[in-house]
Design an enzyme around this catalytic site. Structure first.
Site: not given
Ligand code: GLA
Length: 971
Positions: A690, A762
């Protein structure tokens, strides 16, 4: 007569100095013009090889106030080294010696007459097909000289003289400037490289480019006599036969003097007049700055003397099978066999400073795709600052153009935006240190109208880069249009010391004469087969469940085991332990950088949890965010200088975290070790990487990079990230990496080079995902979309949609879950299992079939698309109602990509469950299922594509799925 087309490859016509890059069914053409610029001639559908496209130059003109200075000034050609060979009597060399001497005021007028005489002899020799290097008897020369001296001094007619006066004079005021040494390819320093395809041995041609400059037009004659020698390293074989060994110099002389193909004899030079080409409206492949092209340049440099004027001239080229090596871990389209691509490399040089730019064009034979990249090599002997370098500049003829971009924001990535280009610059970019949610490094130009899926010319530009980029389309006053795309010059300043080189990211150029659909399918196929890591080509993602939307930070061993137990019954194969498993990470305020498990939450370590899951027959994945550090972390307490920052200044926080300085080796090595420790300690088979904030305070430790190199840090950060990705994916080839950036903030080809899938957004709401995934599919293949079924109401939109619609939408990607299975009823678990099985049944078709977009949700109430197998035996059609007005009916869905003469059986899969009672208006459950047709249909592909398939939606966010299977062919 049947028209002949060339087979894919690169062709050079010495007569016209034209390069033809032949892709599968399209063609890209440029030439070296008389000013040694690379003039762009054509990009579009393939044209017959008989046609000499230099006639397209006729479209050039001078517009008032436009400089005309595209001609090489003879003086700067410099032939100093020829002094050394004045005792050589060969005809060509004599001519060169006199050419050089004639500008020397001390020698008087005799060398000029000698030069003229030798030139005339040379031309005669050439016309009769004789030996241009034969020894010249003194007598012959003297008699020619006698004739010459008897004539008037001037060689040019009045008309020619008047043209010559238009040629700008050299800043050196008549004195020869030493010619820059032509650097042999092998001399140039390059970065550390890794092989992508074995280099093919090539034999140097030793051909003189000035042999091919035009000899007939008046002004040209005077100038072209004085062209310096340039070595053409390799010239391709004749049309249709790229596999033949490269022809020799003699072959080419033969071809020139005794043409066998019409293409070789028709040359339009007589109608060209280079003085009539204004530099500001001409079409170029590489646009310099400061010499009369006022459009946005390809390059901007500052030389040691502070000057920025930087014209580049063609010096040599090379054509080779396959693709030359690229720097290690630098993402690019993979060429795995020398026969699948041909690369043209053209060197251009600033004749005064000797700075070299090397343009690489790789034609992918099985695609309508050409990749380009540029290397700048400092052979100047002095430092040079590179301030802008576009990976591609493409000039278009005048027309009405539309530009399409994929833009949006967090949870709303890659929305399709199209606008008509008007005079001036239209740009989009990223300055965020990542390719970003806001704009994707993908640009489409459509001709005459906004793009259609099935008709019209469309041009795609996709930068293989995950950092700051610039995409621009500039309509100049003549209505010519220039596209530029490359690393964003904002914040970029690269110091090139003498001997150093800089590599631009690679860009993928794609063309379709039949609309956007074909363009996307080309890219999809290329990215599936030649961009994502090869080991994942045939292997998809296991069906996974991610804990993020299920429990957010509250993960622990017991809970992960419980979740795994529940979702095993749904057919899930792997549980991803998302954020929250490490150090003191209980919320978004701490612990990034401390990549070891929290032993209170995971008392048996990651190994223990992996083992427990394995005992259930499940696998485990993990989430990491390697480029980040929390202020509240052991890493930051120990190394507070490891983040990007400017000493003494505040450090801007984003999601309560700072960004580690990946331009520094010490940081990269540390993070690599941390990742290595995690992946090495247990059988973790999936890793989500990420990146949850963008870059600020882009500045680094002076220990690693001095003040004059601070403008490099943004790019060095990206290259550093690639290096760590490259090292870790090489060490753990069986771990499936999925990249992510607050959802789809780094969904670009650079990431796809290392990770075969990317978390698309997301936003897991099915309707929002229709828009996001439809937009993303313009460039990227569905199999790369991280796509999950989440709970309702949705956590981002609070919208509720049926399990059917959520599942169908998630099937257009890697497919997985992002919910807590412990809260599902047995019936829901069973329903999920049904969709998992459906996905398993069709995933090969979705991941490897051809995508046809049928209805654009941005302009309609429905999004619809279909996948067709390569052999057209099978298809899957999906439609989702994204906006509904009660009582409105949907138009029939016109299918695409089927065999018109094939008969298909059409079966509706997973029928709806709810129906409206027309007496009361109440919504009721129908235990028999609600079908569109109530029976299976049998129809020809032709009818399905022309009359279409009727579809009806009963409710908002309703969806349909049809499976088509070939049953027979019409006789
Ligand atoms: C980001 C990712 C999510 C999740 C969060 C965790 O927002 O896109 O899918 O993994 O971080 O903190």
């Amino acid at each position: 007569m049947t028209l002949r087309y060339r087979s894919p490859g690169v062709y050079f016509s010495p007569r016209t100095r034209t390069f033809t890059l032949m892709a599968k069914s399209s063609m890209y053409v440029m030439r070296v013009d008389d000013g040694r610029n690379l003039e762009h001639l054509y990009w579009g559908e393939a044209l017959p090889m008989e046609d000499d496209l230099t006639y397209l130059s006729i479209g050039n003109t001078i517009i008032m106030f436009d400089p005309v200075g595209t001609l090489t000034v003879p003086k700067i050609l410099g032939l100093d080294e020829l002094d050394e060979i004045s005792d050589i009597q060969g005809l060509t060399d004599r001519w060169k010696v006199y050419t050089k001497q004639k500008n020397d005021p001390e020698r008087g007028s005799r060398p000029r007459r000698l030069e003229n005489a030798s030139w005339r002899l040379w031309t005669m020799e050439r016309n009769k097909g004789g030996d241009l290097n034969r020894d010249l008897g003194t007598e012959t020369l003297l008699s020619a000289l006698g004739e010459e001296e008897a004539k008037d001094e001037g060689r040019f007619s009045e008309k020619e003289e008047s043209k010559i006066k238009k040629i700008p004079t050299s800043p050196t005021d008549g004195h020869p400037v030493p010619r820059a040494a032509t650097p042999p390819f092998s001399f140039l320093p390059g970065p550390k490289t890794a092989p992508t395809s074995p280099p093919v041995p090539v034999s140097p041609m030793g051909e003189h480019i000035f042999d091919h400059f035009p000899k007939s037009a008046g002004t040209l004659t005077a100038l072209t006599q004085q062209e310096p020698e340039s070595i053409i390293h390799v010239v391709p074989s004749e049309p249709h036969d790229m596999s033949r060994t490269f022809p020799s110099v003699r072959d080419f002389r033969e071809i020139r003097e005794h043409p066998r193909h019409p293409e070789e004899s028709i040359v339009n030079w007589n109608v060209l007049d280079p003085t009539m080409a204004g530099k500001n409206s001409k079409l170029f492949e590489f646009a310099d700055r400061g010499t009369g092209d006022y459009r946005e340049p390809s390059i901007m440099v500052t030389y040691a003397d502070g000057s920025t004027v930087s014209p580049f001239e063609y010096i040599q080229h090379k054509i080779e099978k396959g693709k030359p090596r690229t720097p290690e871990y630098f993402p690019n389209v993979r060429v795995e066999d020398v026969h699948e691509a041909t690369t043209l490399t053209i060197d251009m040089m600033d004749p005064v400073t000797k700075l070299v730019v090397r343009l690489f064009y790789t034609v992918m034979h099985d695609y309508d795709i050409i990749t380009r990249r540029i290397e700048v090599v400092n052979t100047a002997g002095q430092p040079v600052w590179l301030e802008r370098l576009m990976s591609a500049t493409v000039d278009f003829d005048s027309n009405k153009y539309y530009m399409t971009q994929l833009s949006g924001g967090w949870a709303r990535e890659r929305q399709i935006v199209t606008k008509e280009l008007q005079d001036g610059l239209t740009t989009f970019n990223s300055c965020r240190g990542a390719s970003s949610h806001q704009f994707n490094p993908f640009l489409v130009i459509s001709v005459g109208a906004p793009f259609s899926e099935t008709t019209g010319s469309v041009y795609g530009f996709n930068l293989i880069y995950s950092g700051n980029f610039l995409a621009s389309a500039e309509v100049s006053e003549s209505r010519r249009m220039r596209v530029n795309m490359g690393v964003n010059p904002v914040g970029f300043r690269w110091l090139l010391e003498s001997g150093e080189s800089f590599e631009s990211p690679e860009i993928v150029l794609s063309y379709s004469s039949t609309g956007m659909g074909h363009l996307s399918r080309q890219l999809h196929r290329l990215y599936r087969n030649r961009l994502i890591p090869p080991r994942w080509r045939q292997k998809g993602c296991p069906i996974l469940l991610n804990t993020w939307e299920a429990v957010y930070f509250k993960v622990n061993h017991e809970m992960v085991c419980e979740i795994a137990r529940c979702c095993k019954n749904m057919g899930v194969e792997l549980v991803v332990v998302d954020d929250g498993w490490f150090s003191q990470r209980n919320n978004e305020f701490s612990s990034l950088g401390d990549w070891y498990p929290n032993l209170e939450k995971f008392p048996f370590g990651l190994e223990g949890t992996v083992r427990a899951l394995e005992e259930m027959g499940m696998a485990m994945g993990i989430w990491v965010e390697p480029e980040m550090v929390s202020v509240d972390s052991d890493l930051y307490r120990e190394h507070s200088d490891w983040c990007l920052h400017v000493p003494e200044r505040m450090r801007t926080m984003g999601r309560n975290q700072l960004v580690l300085d990946f331009s520094r080796k010490v940081v990269r090595d540390y993070i690599f070790e941390q990742l290595d420790a995690i992946l090495g300690c247990a059988n973790i088979t999936y890793c989500k990487w990420d990146f949850n904030r963008h870059l600020t305070e882009i500045f680094t430790s002076q220990e690693d990079w001095p003040p004059e190199r601070q403008g490099e840090i943004g790019h060095r950060f990206v290259v550093g990230v690639y290096e760590v990705f490259g090292r870790i994916t090489t060490k753990y080839p069986d771990v499936l990496f999925e990249s992510c950036s607050g959802g789809g903030g780094r969904f670009d080809p650079g990431m796809l080079y290392f990770t075969p899938q990317i978390w698309a957004s997301d936003n897991t709401d099915a309707i929002s995902r229709v828009y996001i995934q439809y937009g993303t599919s313009l460039a990227y293949p569905p199999r790369t979309f991280g796509s999950h079924v989440s709970t309702v109401p949705n956590h981002q939109t609070l919208r509720s949609t049926s399990m059917k619609t959520r599942s169908l939408v998630a099937m257009n990607g890697s497919f997985g879950y992002e919910l807590d299975p412990r809260h599902l009823t047995d019936a829901e678990i069973n329903e999920c299992l049904g969709y998992v099985q459906l996905h398993q049944r069709f995933r090969d078709l979705v991941w490897n079939g051809d995508l046809f977009r049928l209805r654009n949700p941005f302009h309609n109430d429905t999004g619809a698309w279909m996948y067709v197998s390569e052999d057209q035996h099978e298809a899957l059609v999906m439609a989702v109602n994204v906006r509904r007005e009660v009582g409105r009916l949907e138009p029939r869905l016109l299918l695409q990509g089927l065999g018109p003469g094939k008969i298909y059986e059409i079966e509706e899969l997973c029928p709806g469950k709810l129906v409206r009672n027309v007496g009361t208006g109440a919504i009721e459950l129908d235990p028999n299922g609600v079908y569109q047709f109530g029976r299976t249909l049998k129809l020809s592909g032709h009818s399905l594509m022309v009359a279409g398939l009727p579809i009806k939606f009963l409710f908002d966010a309703d969806s349909v799925l049809f499976h088509l299977k070939l049953v027979s062919n019409y006789q």
